[in-house]
Design a protein around this motif. Structure first.
Motif, PDB file in Angstrom:
ATOM      1  N   SER A   1       0.894  -1.176   0.000  1.00  0.00           N
ATOM      2  CA  SER A   1       0.000   0.000   0.000  1.00  0.00           C
ATOM      3  C   SER A   1       0.923   1.214   0.000  1.00  0.00           C
TER       4      SER A   1
ATOM      5  N   HIS B   1       1.674   3.354  13.709  1.00  0.00           N
ATOM      6  CA  HIS B   1       1.665   3.605  12.278  1.00  0.00           C
ATOM      7  C   HIS B   1       0.227   3.887  11.871  1.00  0.00           C
TER       8      HIS B   1
ATOM      9  N   ALA C   1      -1.369   3.653   9.002  1.00  0.00           N
ATOM     10  CA  ALA C   1      -2.019   3.040   7.825  1.00  0.00           C
ATOM     11  C   ALA C   1      -1.536   1.609   7.601  1.00  0.00           C
TER      12      ALA C   1
ATOM     13  N   SER D   1       4.624  -0.625   8.927  1.00  0.00           N
ATOM     14  CA  SER D   1       4.828  -1.340  10.191  1.00  0.00           C
ATOM     15  C   SER D   1       5.351  -2.762   9.986  1.00  0.00           C
TER      16      SER D   1
ATOM     17  N   THR E   1       3.894  -5.320   7.964  1.00  0.00           N
ATOM     18  CA  THR E   1       2.855  -6.360   7.826  1.00  0.00           C
ATOM     19  C   THR E   1       3.274  -7.460   6.836  1.00  0.00           C
TER      20      THR E   1
ATOM     21  N   GLU F   1      11.709   0.871   3.339  1.00  0.00           N
ATOM     22  CA  GLU F   1      10.962   1.846   4.150  1.00  0.00           C
ATOM     23  C   GLU F   1      11.884   3.038   4.365  1.00  0.00           C
TER      24      GLU F   1
HETATM   25  C1  LIG Z   1       0.562   3.310   3.602  1.00  0.00           C
HETATM   26  S1  LIG Z   1       2.057   3.086   4.428  1.00  0.00           S
HETATM   27  C2  LIG Z   1       2.348   1.364   4.368  1.00  0.00           C
HETATM   28  C3  LIG Z   1       1.707   0.625   5.514  1.00  0.00           C
HETATM   29  C4  LIG Z   1       1.917  -0.877   5.477  1.00  0.00           C
HETATM   30  N1  LIG Z   1       1.105  -1.487   4.431  1.00  0.00           N
HETATM   31  C5  LIG Z   1       1.566  -1.530   6.819  1.00  0.00           C
HETATM   32  O1  LIG Z   1       0.751  -2.465   6.849  1.00  0.00           O
HETATM   33  O2  LIG Z   1       2.104  -1.071   7.858  1.00  0.00           O
HETATM   34  C6  LIG Z   1       3.262   3.754   3.356  1.00  0.00           C
HETATM   35  C7  LIG Z   1       4.697   3.765   3.913  1.00  0.00           C
HETATM   36  O3  LIG Z   1       5.571   4.199   2.862  1.00  0.00           O
HETATM   37  C8  LIG Z   1       6.678   4.862   3.476  1.00  0.00           C
HETATM   38  N2  LIG Z   1       7.351   5.658   2.436  1.00  0.00           N
HETATM   39  C9  LIG Z   1       7.046   6.898   1.961  1.00  0.00           C
HETATM   40  N3  LIG Z   1       7.867   7.250   0.959  1.00  0.00           N
HETATM   41  C10 LIG Z   1       8.732   6.200   0.778  1.00  0.00           C
HETATM   42  C11 LIG Z   1       9.798   5.926  -0.131  1.00  0.00           C
HETATM   43  N4  LIG Z   1      10.147   6.826  -1.036  1.00  0.00           N
HETATM   44  N5  LIG Z   1      10.442   4.734  -0.048  1.00  0.00           N
HETATM   45  C12 LIG Z   1      10.094   3.817   0.891  1.00  0.00           C
HETATM   46  N6  LIG Z   1       9.088   4.014   1.784  1.00  0.00           N
HETATM   47  C13 LIG Z   1       8.415   5.191   1.729  1.00  0.00           C
HETATM   48  C14 LIG Z   1       6.044   5.655   4.600  1.00  0.00           C
HETATM   49  O4  LIG Z   1       6.997   6.005   5.579  1.00  0.00           O
HETATM   50  C15 LIG Z   1       4.961   4.687   5.095  1.00  0.00           C
HETATM   51  O5  LIG Z   1       5.432   3.928   6.181  1.00  0.00           O
END
Ligand SMILES: C[S@@+](CC[C@H](N)C(=O)[O-])C[C@H]1O[C@@H](n2cnc3c(N)ncnc32)[C@H](O)[C@@H]1O
Length: 252
Positions: free
Chosen positions: A28, A177, A179, A207, A209, A225
């Motif tokens: 996601s 976290h 989301a 986080s 998952t 991440e």
């Molecule tokens: C929607 S969350 C994902 C949550 C995950 N599916 C879970 O179950 O915990 C999106 C994540 O992407 C990370 N993020 C943002 N930009 C990024 C990048 N350029 N490269 C890697 N991670 C990044 C954010 O810090 C965030 O933790």
């Protein structure tokens, strides 16, 4: 060599880390203009929509290049209310993926028991999982055994799954976290689209998952991440809280 690897780097740099032979990418991505994940240069926060899409395009293109011929990519995304109208992020993602060369195979709906209340819209009770493949034909297990809380039965094949959203996120109070998607949802996807020992890629770990699901289901894992402070600790705590051994994970 470890079966489970994490890079605390932007997934835009995936190729630099020599990722290859991915069977499934499941993720996601960060929302657009919604959540601050407190990492410098994060995708989606404080940037315009085109920049957001262009940066994601690079991640999807990297994914295509590091994937096996029979690889599958699954993206969890939703629409977003913007200036009194709905922005169709899923449609824009589909166009991007097709431009790269992916086949758009299916839409899967995650129905959540609890929706997000919206001020000027209907309550939001589902999210999309968009399913793409690198080859024309997709191989998947058609029968899997899981319990659907809503249907109160074991549906073997359906494009809607009812899975409760875990409220309050994960981790200690000061490390949450905003989301996450549910581990058992990802485990079902792994069961359908991968075999034991296949490599799974998660470009936006959050986080952790998908890592947890891979450790539980004997799939190899490589993840990215950007937040290498709070979320690094959170991933560790989350793995341990599922009775899994974090020392098996190679952190880069
Ligand atoms: C929607 S969350 C994902 C949550 C995950 N599916 C879970 O179950 O915990 C999106 C994540 O992407 C990370 N993020 C943002 N930009 C990024 C990048 N350029 N490269 C890697 N991670 C990044 C954010 O810090 C965030 O933790």
């Amino acid at each position: 060599m470890s079966q489970y690897k994490i890079f605390f780097d932007t997934s835009e740099n995936m190729k630099k880390h020599k990722v290859k032979d991915v069977k499934l990418m499941i993720t996601s991505p960060p929302y657009w203009d919604l959540k601050d994940y407190e990492a410098e240069n994060q995708i989606g926060y404080n940037e315009d929509y085109d920049t957001y899409l262009n940066r994601l395009y690079k991640v999807w293109k990297n994914t295509f290049d590091v994937m096996q011929k029979d690889g599958v990519a699954i993206i969890n995304i939703n629409t977003k209310s913007f200036k009194s109208s709905l922005k169709l992020l899923p449609n824009d993602f589909i166009k991007q993926m097709q431009k790269i060369g992916f086949y758009f195979k299916d839409v899967h709906y995650w129905h959540k028991s609890s929706g997000i209340p919206a001020k000027n819209n209907l309550k939001d009770n589902f999210e999309y999982f968009l399913i793409f493949s690198k080859s024309k034909n997709i191989n998947f297990k058609k029968e899997i055994d899981f319990f659907d809380y809503k249907l109160n039965s074991r549906p073997s094949r359906s494009n809607i799954w009812n899975v409760n959203k875990k409220f309050g996120s994960v981790g200690k109070k000061f490390m949450i976290h905003p989301a996450i998607f549910p581990v058992n949802y990802i485990s079902r996807m792994l069961e359908i689209f991968t075999n034991v020992n296949d490599l799974v890629l998660e470009p936006f770990m959050g986080s952790g998952t998908t890592l947890i699901s891979c450790m539980q289901n004997n799939r190899k894992f490589v993840g990215f991440e950007l937040n290498n402070k709070e979320y690094k600790e959170l991933i560790k705590e989350n793995v341990k809280s599922h009775d899994l051994d974090f020392s098996l994970v190679k952190v880069n």
